[in-house]
Design an enzyme around this catalytic site. Structure first.
Site, PDB file in Angstrom:
ATOM      1  N   GLU A  85       0.597  -1.153  -0.378  1.00 20.76           N
ATOM      2  CA  GLU A  85       0.015  -0.046  -0.351  1.00 20.76           C
ATOM      3  C   GLU A  85       1.123   1.015  -0.283  1.00 20.76           C
ATOM      4  O   GLU A  85       1.936   1.355   0.886  1.00 20.76           O
ATOM      5  CB  GLU A  85      -0.808   0.088   1.255  1.00 20.76           C
ATOM      6  CG  GLU A  85      -1.559   0.884   1.325  1.00 20.76           C
ATOM      7  CD  GLU A  85      -2.810   0.488   2.411  1.00 20.76           C
ATOM      8  OE1 GLU A  85      -3.468   2.096   2.894  1.00 20.76           O
ATOM      9  OE2 GLU A  85      -3.696  -0.513   2.385  1.00 20.76           O
ATOM     10  N   LYS A 279      -8.709  -1.378  10.385  1.00 16.68           N
ATOM     11  CA  LYS A 279      -7.564  -2.034   9.424  1.00 16.68           C
ATOM     12  C   LYS A 279      -5.910  -0.721   9.402  1.00 16.68           C
ATOM     13  O   LYS A 279      -5.365  -1.128   8.876  1.00 16.68           O
ATOM     14  CB  LYS A 279      -8.644  -1.959   8.635  1.00 16.68           C
ATOM     15  CG  LYS A 279      -7.923  -2.460   6.912  1.00 16.68           C
ATOM     16  CD  LYS A 279      -7.142  -1.120   6.354  1.00 16.68           C
ATOM     17  CE  LYS A 279      -6.746  -1.501   4.475  1.00 16.68           C
ATOM     18  NZ  LYS A 279      -5.505  -0.080   4.131  1.00 16.68           N
ATOM     19  N   ASP A 295       3.994 -14.264  11.657  1.00 13.35           N
ATOM     20  CA  ASP A 295       2.383 -14.843  11.525  1.00 13.35           C
ATOM     21  C   ASP A 295       1.191 -13.533  11.261  1.00 13.35           C
ATOM     22  O   ASP A 295       0.817 -13.484  12.346  1.00 13.35           O
ATOM     23  CB  ASP A 295       1.946 -16.190  11.127  1.00 13.35           C
ATOM     24  CG  ASP A 295      -0.101 -16.557  11.364  1.00 13.35           C
ATOM     25  OD1 ASP A 295      -0.399 -16.501  10.177  1.00 13.35           O
ATOM     26  OD2 ASP A 295       0.323 -17.629  11.128  1.00 13.35           O
ATOM     27  N   HIS A 392      -2.812  10.456  -0.034  1.00  9.24           N
ATOM     28  CA  HIS A 392      -3.062   9.015  -0.385  1.00  9.24           C
ATOM     29  C   HIS A 392      -2.682   9.160  -1.923  1.00  9.24           C
ATOM     30  O   HIS A 392      -2.350   7.968  -2.544  1.00  9.24           O
ATOM     31  CB  HIS A 392      -3.923   8.442   0.376  1.00  9.24           C
ATOM     32  CG  HIS A 392      -4.016   6.999  -0.423  1.00  9.24           C
ATOM     33  ND1 HIS A 392      -3.381   5.631   0.420  1.00  9.24           N
ATOM     34  CD2 HIS A 392      -4.711   6.349  -1.573  1.00  9.24           C
ATOM     35  CE1 HIS A 392      -3.789   4.688  -0.538  1.00  9.24           C
ATOM     36  NE2 HIS A 392      -4.859   4.956  -2.053  1.00  9.24           N
TER      37      HIS A 392
END
Length: 437
Positions: A85, A279, A295, A392
């Site tokens: 991202e 998130k 993990d 962004h």
């Protein structure tokens, strides 16, 4: 493809890639070229990667970046982050630099307890089962001595084992609920080995016991660790006087602090916002977990379960304003390891641990939590000031340029134009099309 393929795992790598190319692509050679272009030129290194999983055909690259200037508990850290991202590493770096002049990040490991369970059914007298469990409990420890010996030498091992009656949830359902300390190891293999021995001991002792009648039965269902570790918690926080929050985009620190607090409070009560809010935290958390060979799927599952621990999904981070002091923090469950698995095999993972100065599992928990908090702060700062899309989309500009395979001159002109103009996919496409007419 209308038929199943037989014996695929037994094919050589060349045979597998040829089968994929010929089965799914109209131009097999083009597909094979793409697959091979991502192979490492070092055959030994490529073989190492091939053997991480089954049926490997190639490598999927994810960028590995670094975010410097993280002041954590008084020491500067450069944090490696593996993520695709576009704005994550930039946002983390910006937040790190911002807080480095305001006292830095404070991080504390609250507990490191991990959990495993033996799930079984029992049809009989629950009081007799409890009495039986108390009798054989020492045997669970003695029968796992060979498994726990090395872990005990490092200060870890089995902490406790309890019998839990779960019949209110499911007919005849009981479990052995065990807690563990695994020190610098994530501990999955250790815990699962102990649990499987617990199951064997439980079954054997039950069969040899004269406490139960022939009608009373016990059947093992499964033995497995839990990725929900609500007692393996780390806290990260930042705080400073409200007036110290001032910067270019924060001319009024009191107004910013109040709006920031409201944004966090919304995520605490509104699940639709909380999911996106969390998130953003996991953008930072997962990137460091991937870079250190841990993990991320296990961590994601455990963290989101923790976010729902009070019956409704809610924010993992919190904020307050008290006596003129702004404080922002989070507490999350993290079961991480710095030894074993990919941490000992993957050359770039080992390099990342060198960058982090070979942290212990507890120190890695602190670093990961700080990365999550920094990412969350950066997102909320943008949302409550300039808006998140400006930064962004400017980071996303490179992706759009690459999509259209712009040459160096076109890149220069595009970037120059969008320094002063809003970036959107359609605007960039229109500019490129006009440039090429």
């Amino acid at each position: 493809m209308n038929n199943a393929v037989a014996g695929f795992s037994k094919l050589s790598k060349k045979e597998k890639t040829n089968w994929i190319a010929n089965t799914y692509f109209s131009k097999p050679e083009e597909a094979l070229n793409i697959i091979r272009n991502y192979w490492n030129s070092d055959e030994k290194l490529q073989q190492l990667h091939d053997e991480f999983i089954e049926n490997t055909i190639s490598n999927l690259y994810i960028p590995l970046g670094v975010a410097p200037n993280f002041l954590i508990n008084g020491k500067y850290k450069t944090i490696p982050m593996a993520i695709e991202e576009s704005s994550v590493v930039a946002a983390a770096s910006k937040a790190a630099k911002y807080w480095s002049t305001r006292g830095g990040f404070k991080a504390t490991v609250i507990d490191t307890e991990k959990i495993g369970q033996v799930h079984f059914t029992f049809n009989g007298d629950a009081e007799k089962l409890q009495s039986f469990f108390e009798q054989i409990k020492p045997k669970f420890f003695s029968d796992t001595q060979s498994i726990t010996k090395n872990m005990q030498q490092r200060g870890g091992g089995i902490l406790d084992i309890k019998l839990k009656d779960k019949r209110s949830l499911l007919e005849n359902y009981f479990q052995l609920h065990a807690t563990f300390e695994t020190k610098d190891s994530m501990g999955a293999n250790f815990i699962n080995s102990c649990l499987e021995q617990f199951a064997t001991t439980l079954k054997d002792e039950f069969q040899n016991s004269d406490l139960f009648s022939e009608d009373e039965t016990l059947k093992i269902v499964m033995s497995i660790l839990s990725n929900y570790v609500p007692n393996c918690i780390v806290r990260a926080e930042v705080s400073c006087p409200i007036e110290d929050l001032t910067e270019k985009h924060i001319p009024n620190p009191q107004e910013f602090a109040e709006r920031f607090l409201q944004a966090v409070q919304i995520a605490e009560v509104e699940p639709f916002r909380a999911v996106t809010h969390n998130k953003g935290i996991m953008n930072g958390v997962d990137a460091v977990i991937l870079a250190t060979g841990n993990d991320f799927r296990a961590v994601e599952a455990g963290v989101h379960a923790y976010a729902s621990k009070n019956g409704q999904y809610a924010s993992l981070s919190h904020a307050k304003i008290e006596n003129g002091i702004f404080t922002f923090w989070l507490e999350i469950p993290l079961a991480l390891g710095t030894v074993g698995g990919l941490t000992s095999l993957h050359p770039l993972v080992k390099l990342c641990f060198e960058i982090l100065e070979k942290p212990s599992a507890k120190e890695l928990m602190e670093i990961v939590a700080v990365a999550g908090l920094a990412q969350n702060f950066a997102a909320l700062r943008s949302l409550t000031t300039t808006g998140i899309q400006e930064g962004h989309m400017k980071m996303h500009l490179n992706n759009i340029i690459n999509q259209f395979e712009a040459n160096e001159e076109e890149r220069r002109l595009i970037k120059s134009y969008f320094k002063k103009n809003a970036v959107s996919h359609s605007a960039v496409v229109e500019f490129i099309e006009n440039l090429r007419k």
